[in-house]
Design an enzyme around this catalytic site. Structure first.
Site, PDB file in Angstrom:
ATOM      1  N   ASP A   1       0.801  -1.235   0.000  1.00 18.97           N
ATOM      2  CA  ASP A   1       0.000   0.000   0.000  1.00 18.97           C
ATOM      3  C   ASP A   1       0.824   1.272   0.000  1.00 18.97           C
ATOM      4  OD1 ASP A   1      -2.110  -1.699   0.192  1.00 18.97           O
ATOM      5  OD2 ASP A   1      -2.477  -1.371   2.317  1.00 18.97           O
TER       6      ASP A   1
ATOM      7  N   ASP B   1       0.783   5.688   3.090  1.00 18.57           N
ATOM      8  CA  ASP B   1       0.106   4.394   3.031  1.00 18.57           C
ATOM      9  C   ASP B   1      -1.274   4.679   2.435  1.00 18.57           C
ATOM     10  OD1 ASP B   1      -1.553   2.250   3.551  1.00 18.57           O
ATOM     11  OD2 ASP B   1      -0.562   1.727   5.424  1.00 18.57           O
TER      12      ASP B   1
ATOM     13  N   LYS C   1       3.281   3.207  19.663  1.00 16.29           N
ATOM     14  CA  LYS C   1       2.491   4.356  20.121  1.00 16.29           C
ATOM     15  C   LYS C   1       3.062   5.051  21.360  1.00 16.29           C
ATOM     16  CE  LYS C   1      -1.782   2.870  17.959  1.00 16.29           C
ATOM     17  NZ  LYS C   1      -1.447   1.565  17.378  1.00 16.29           N
TER      18      LYS C   1
END
Lengths: 419, 369
Positions: B120, B227, B171
Site C-alpha cells: 500500500d 500508506d 504508540k
C-alpha cells in the site's frame, strides 16, 4: 356596489415569517412574482361592481404608500391604506374605520386576511351571501381531524347556517374550518358596536385594563363570529378550491407553487413558455421581465425570479423564489430555497432546503407550520432562506439553513440559523 | 547447485500483497487492490516499475487469495518490463513475515539481499540508495523509515548514529522519535533463518530480535510517503504523488484551459467547455468531463462520466460510474464500479457499492449497499 377589506396586521405580527419580513412588510413579500396581497387585490378586481379596496393594518403608511399607488394605477380602482393607531385586532380595526367602509353604502363587503393565499371564490361567496340574506358568510374548507385543531372550526346546519363556532379547540369539533375570508353586510357594524360596548362595560366593571390590549381591541373570530354562531345569521360556504395559510417562510414556497399553477389556468401568459427565449424552462416558472437569465440555465418547476435578478450560465433552480436584484452565479444550484433581495450565490455553490409540504397522501392536509426546533433542540429541516444581501462564497453548500440579512458566508453551513 | 549459480546476478523482491483490501472497499469489490489505479497506474505497478528500475528481475507477490485476474493483467505488464513474476499463495494468512518463509526457496536461491515491500506504500521509492546503504553497513537488514508529524499514532523506530536501530516503541506517549517504519526493507537471505513458516509479524516478532543483535539498520526516506490503503489516504497520497511529479517530470502533468494546479489526464479522456479541473485530480482513460463541471482533489477511474455543472471535491469515482448534472459530491465519497448518481443530488461521504443507482441525497456519511 361591493367593497373589500384586506387585513394585514402590523410589524409586530408575522414574526414567523422572519427573516424575510425583516426588511419588507410581510404582506408585500412577493409570491409568484406578486406581493402577497396583490393576489387578494387581483381576486377583488375580477368581481364586477367592486368599487373600493381598503387595506387595514398598523404598518406605517410610508411602508405601504408606494404599493398602494402602484396598485391604484395598475387596476384603476380606488385602493386605500388605513393605518390603525395601534393593533386593534381583526374586528377592532374595521370597527374603527367603519365610516370609511360604509361610505358609498356598499351592499356588502369582503373581508380577507392578508396572510392566507387561495383561489379566492369571491363571486360564489357574494352570490351565496345575497341568496341567503346572510349577515356574515365564511369561506370554509375541509381539514384533517388533527390539523383542524389549529383553526376556527365550524358545524353547519343543512342550509349552511353556522350552528357552532369555536376557535382553535383543544378537542376535535369539526373538520370544516374558517379560511379567514368573509363577506359581510354593513349591519355587521351593529353587532360589532354591541360587542364594543359590552367589552367597554366589562372593562369598567372588572378593570381589566391590565391585559396589554387596547380597550378598543376586538377579534373578529372570538368577538363576532362566536357570538353570531347559532343565530342563523352566520353562514359558511364550503369550497374545494386551493387554500393555505402563509404563516412561516417555509409556506411561501408552497404558496408560490400554487399561485403559479393558478396562473397556468387563468393567465398562462404570465408564465414562461416551455421554449422560452431566455433559458430552458420546466413546468411553471415566473421570470420578471427585467431579470436576466442565461440561455444555458435550467429553471423550474415552480420557480419565481424577481426584478433585475441575474441568473448565470448553467444555473439550476427548482422549487424556489429568487427575489429582486439577486445574483445567481454560474453552475450553482438552488433547491427548495428563498434567495433574498440583492443576495449573491457564488459559482458552483449549492443552496438547498427541505420542503415541508402537506402530506399529499392525506386528503385535505394543510401546510404544517412546525416549530423551528424539534424536541431534541435541533433545527427542524426546512427550506433554506437567504435574507436580504447575503452572500455565499463560490463552491460552498448551504443546507436547511436560515441566514439573516447582510451576512457574508465564506464556509459551508448545514442545519443552522446564522445570525 | 548449478541453478543457484545461474541466478547469482538476480535481484529479487517480495511484495506483501495480502488479502482482500477491505479498507479500500467498495473499489476492491470489483478489482483486487493491487490493480486499483493510483494516478492512472495499478498500485502494484508503481512498485514493480521502481524495483525494475533498481535492477530487480524477479518479484514474488505474496497473496492470500486466488488471484487469476491479477496474474493475467500483471503478467502482461511484467513481460513488457522484463521482470519475472512469481505468485506465492498462502493457504492461510501468514502475517507479514510468514510469506517470506513460504517463498524461502526463491529468496534464498542466491546470497544477494532481497527487497520486501508492503503493497500500500506510495513514495519516491529509494531502492538504489537502499542497496548501497545496506551494503555499506554490512549487516542483515535495513528498513526504510519516514518522518511523521504525530508519532504517537504509530510505532516509532529509535536508532543511533549511522542508523543502527536500538528499539521499536509502539504508540509512544512521550516523544522519543518521529521516524516510523515505512514498510520497505532489504534483507539478507540469512534473515530467513529467523522466520518459521507460520503466521508471524515481521515488525513485532522478527525486527526486535534483529535490532537486539545489532543486525538492523534504518535508512531515512527523502520526500513524500503515504500508506494509501484507505480512501482518505489514497487521495492525500495522490496529491503528494502529483506534487512530486510536478518536480520530477512536469511534462506528464496536463495543462489547458480550466486546469488548476497538478492534474493528470489520460489522453483518451474528454474535457468539456467551462470546466474547472484541479488542483490534484487524476482523470483516467475514457473519462468524460462534461461542460461546466468542477472537480478538485479527486480520482476519476477509467470510463467514469461527470455530467454538466457537477461539483466534486475529495472523491473517488469508480470505473464507468456516472455523476449526474448539478450533483455535489464531497467528504471522501467513493463510488464503486458502475454507480449512477442521479441529477441534482448531494452526496457527502457516501461509500457506494458497485452497480447502484442513487436517487436520493446522502447528506451525512453513509454506506450504500
Amino acid at each position: 356596489m361591493l367593497k373589500a377589506v384586506i387585513l394585514i396586521g402590523g410589524p409586530l405580527k408575522g414574526t414567523r415569517f422572519r427573516p424575510l419580513s425583516l426588511d419588507i412588510p410581510k404582506p408585500l413579500f412577493p409570491v409568484a412574482g406578486l406581493p402577497m396581497i396583490q393576489h387578494h387585490i387581483e381576486a377583488c378586481t375580477r368581481v364586477p361592481n367592486l368599487g373600493e379596496i381598503l387595506i387595514i393594518g398598523s404598518y406605517p403608511t410610508s411602508d405601504l404608500h408606494q404599493f398602494v399607488q402602484d396598485m391604484t394605477q395598475m387596476y384603476g380602482l380606488s385602493i386605500r391604506y388605513l393605518q390603525e393607531f395601534t393593533a386593534l385586532g381583526t374586528a377592532g380595526g374595521m370597527y374603527h374605520f367603519r365610516d370609511q367602509i360604509r361610505s358609498g353604502s356598499p351592499e356588502c363587503f369582503f373581508i380577507m386576511n392578508g396572510d392566507v393565499c387561495a383561489d379566492f371564490p369571491l363571486q360564489d361567496m357574494a352570490k351565496f351571501h345575497i341568496s341567503k340574506h346572510s349577515l356574515v358568510t365564511v369561506m370554509a374548507t375541509e381539514a384533517t381531524r388533527q390539523q383542524s385543531l389549529n383553526y376556527g372550526c365550524m358545524v353547519l346546519k343543512k342550509g349552511g347556517e353556522v350552528d357552532h363556532y369555536v376557535e382553535k379547540p383543544s378537542t376535535f369539533v369539526s373538520t370544516l374550518i374558517n379560511c379567514g375570508v368573509y363577506i359581510a353586510s354593513s349591519d355587521i357594524f351593529q353587532t360589532m358596536a354591541d360587542t364594543f360596548y359590552a367589552n367597554q362595560q366589562q372593562e369598567k366593571l372588572l378593570q381589566l385594563n391590565g391585559n396589554g390590549k387596547d380597550p378598543a381591541y376586538m377579534s373578529f373570530e372570538q368577538d363576532v363570529l362566536m357570538r353570531l354562531a347559532g343565530s342563523d345569521r352566520l353562514f359558511a360556504l364550503p369550497v374545494t378550491t386551493w387554500w393555505s395559510q402563509l404563516k412561516s417562510a417555509g409556506s411561501a414556497i408552497y404558496a408560490n407553487r400554487h399561485y403559479l399553477a393558478l396562473y397556468r389556468q387563468s393567465q398562462p401568459a404570465r408564465l414562461c413558455a416551455a421554449v422560452h427565449g431566455k433559458c430552458h424552462i420546466i413546468g411553471d416558472v415566473y421570470i420578471h421581465p427585467t431579470a436576466t437569465v442565461h440561455p444555458t440555465a435550467v429553471l423550474g418547476p415552480n420557480v419565481s425570479v424577481g426584478a433585475n435578478a441575474m441568473v448565470g450560465p448553467g444555473v439550476r433552480i427548482r422549487e424556489s423564489i429568487v427575489l429582486a436584484e439577486a445574483q445567481i452565479q454560474a453552475h450553482s444550484i438552488i433547491l427548495h430555497s428563498i434567495v433574498g433581495r440583492g443576495s449573491r450565490v457564488g459559482e458552483w455553490a449549492r443552496v438547498e432546503g427541505t420542503p415541508c409540504d402537506p402530506n399529499p397522501d392525506k386528503p385535505f392536509a394543510k401546510m404544517e407550520n412546525p416549530p423551528l426546533f424539534n424536541t431534541n433542540g435541533k433545527l427542524n429541516p426546512s427550506i433554506t432562506i437567504l435574507g436580504t444581501c447575503v452572500s455565499l462564497t463560490a463552491e460552498k453548500i448551504l443546507l436547511n439553513s436560515v441566514v439573516l440579512p447582510h451576512k457574508n458566508l465564506t464556509r459551508s453551513f448545514k442545519n443552522e440559523i446564522i445570525l | 547447485m548449478p541453478e543457484k549459480k545461474k541466478k547469482l546476478d538476480t535481484m529479487r523482491a517480495l511484495i506483501l500483497v495480502g488479502g482482500y483490501g477491505t479498507r479500500l472497499r467498495p473499489l476492491t469489490l470489483s478489482r483486487p487492490k493491487p490493480l486499483v489505479e493510483f494516478a492512472n497506474k495499478p498500485m502494484l505497478l508503481h512498485q514493480i516499475e521502481a524495483l525494475v528500475e533498481a535492477g530487480v528481475t524477479e518479484v514474488v507477490l505474496a497473496v492470500s487469495y486466488r488471484a487469476e485476474q491479477m496474474e493475467k493483467e500483471l503478467g502482461e505488464e511484467a513481460k513488457k518490463l522484463g521482470v519475472n513474476l512469481i505468485f506465492s499463495h498462502e493457504s492461510e494468512p501468514l502475517g507479514t513475515a510468514g510469506p517470506l518463509a513460504l517463498a524461502r526457496d526463491v529468496l534464498s536461491s542466491s546470497n544477494d539481499p532481497f527487497f520486501v515491500l508492503n503493497s500500500d506504500i506510495i513514495c519516491d521509492f529509494p531502492f538504489k540508495e537502499l542497496v548501497n546503504f545496506h551494503r555499506n553497513h554490512g549487516r542483515e537488514g535495513t528498513i526504510v523509515v519516514t518522518k511523521v508529524e504525530e508519532p504517537s499514532k504509530y510505532g516509532v523506530v529509535v536508532y543511533g548514529e549511522g542508523g543502527r536501530i536500538n528499539s521499536f516503541i509502539e504508540k509512544p506517549q512521550e516523544f522519543v522519535s518521529n521516524k516510523i517504519n515505512a514498510g520497505m526493507y532489504i534483507l539478507n537471505p540469512s534473515v530467513l533463518n529467523r522466520i518459521k513458516l507460520q503466521p508471524t509479524s515481521i515488525e513485532k516478532e522478527v525486527f526486535p530480535g534483529m535490532a537486539q543483535d545489532g543486525e538492523l539498520y534504518a535508512m531515512e526516506l527523502q520526500g513524500f510517503w503515504m500508506d494509501v490503503g484507505q480512501p482518505k489516504d489514497f487521495l492525500t497520497g495522490m496529491c503528494m504523488y502529483l506534487a512530486s511529479l510536478r518536480q520530477k517530470s512536469p511534462g506528464k502533468l496536463y495543462s489547458g484551459p480550466g486546469i488548476v494546479g497538478n492534474v493528470l489526464v489520460d489522453p483518451t479522456a474528454k474535457i468539456g467547455e467551462g470546466c474547472r479541473i484541479g488542483p490534484n485530480v487524476t482523470v483516467g482513460p475514457g473519462v468524460i468531463l462534461e461542460d461546466g463541471c468542477c472537480v478538485k482533489k479527486c480520482t476519476l477511474l477509467k470510463g467514469a462520466t461527470v455530467k454538466e455543472h457537477a461539483w466534486l471535491e475529495g472523491c473517488i469515482v469508480g470505473w464507468r460510474s456516472v455523476v449526474g448534472r448539478w450533483v455535489r459530491m464531497e467528504g471522501t465519497t467513493v463510488l464503486g464500479e458502475d454507480v449512477i448518481v442521479k441529477d441534482e443530488l448531494y452526496i457527502n461521504g457516501g461509500q457506494v457499492l458497485p452497480h447502484k443507482s442513487i436517487a436520493t441525497s446522502v447528506p451525512e456519511p453513509q454506506i450504500i449497499m
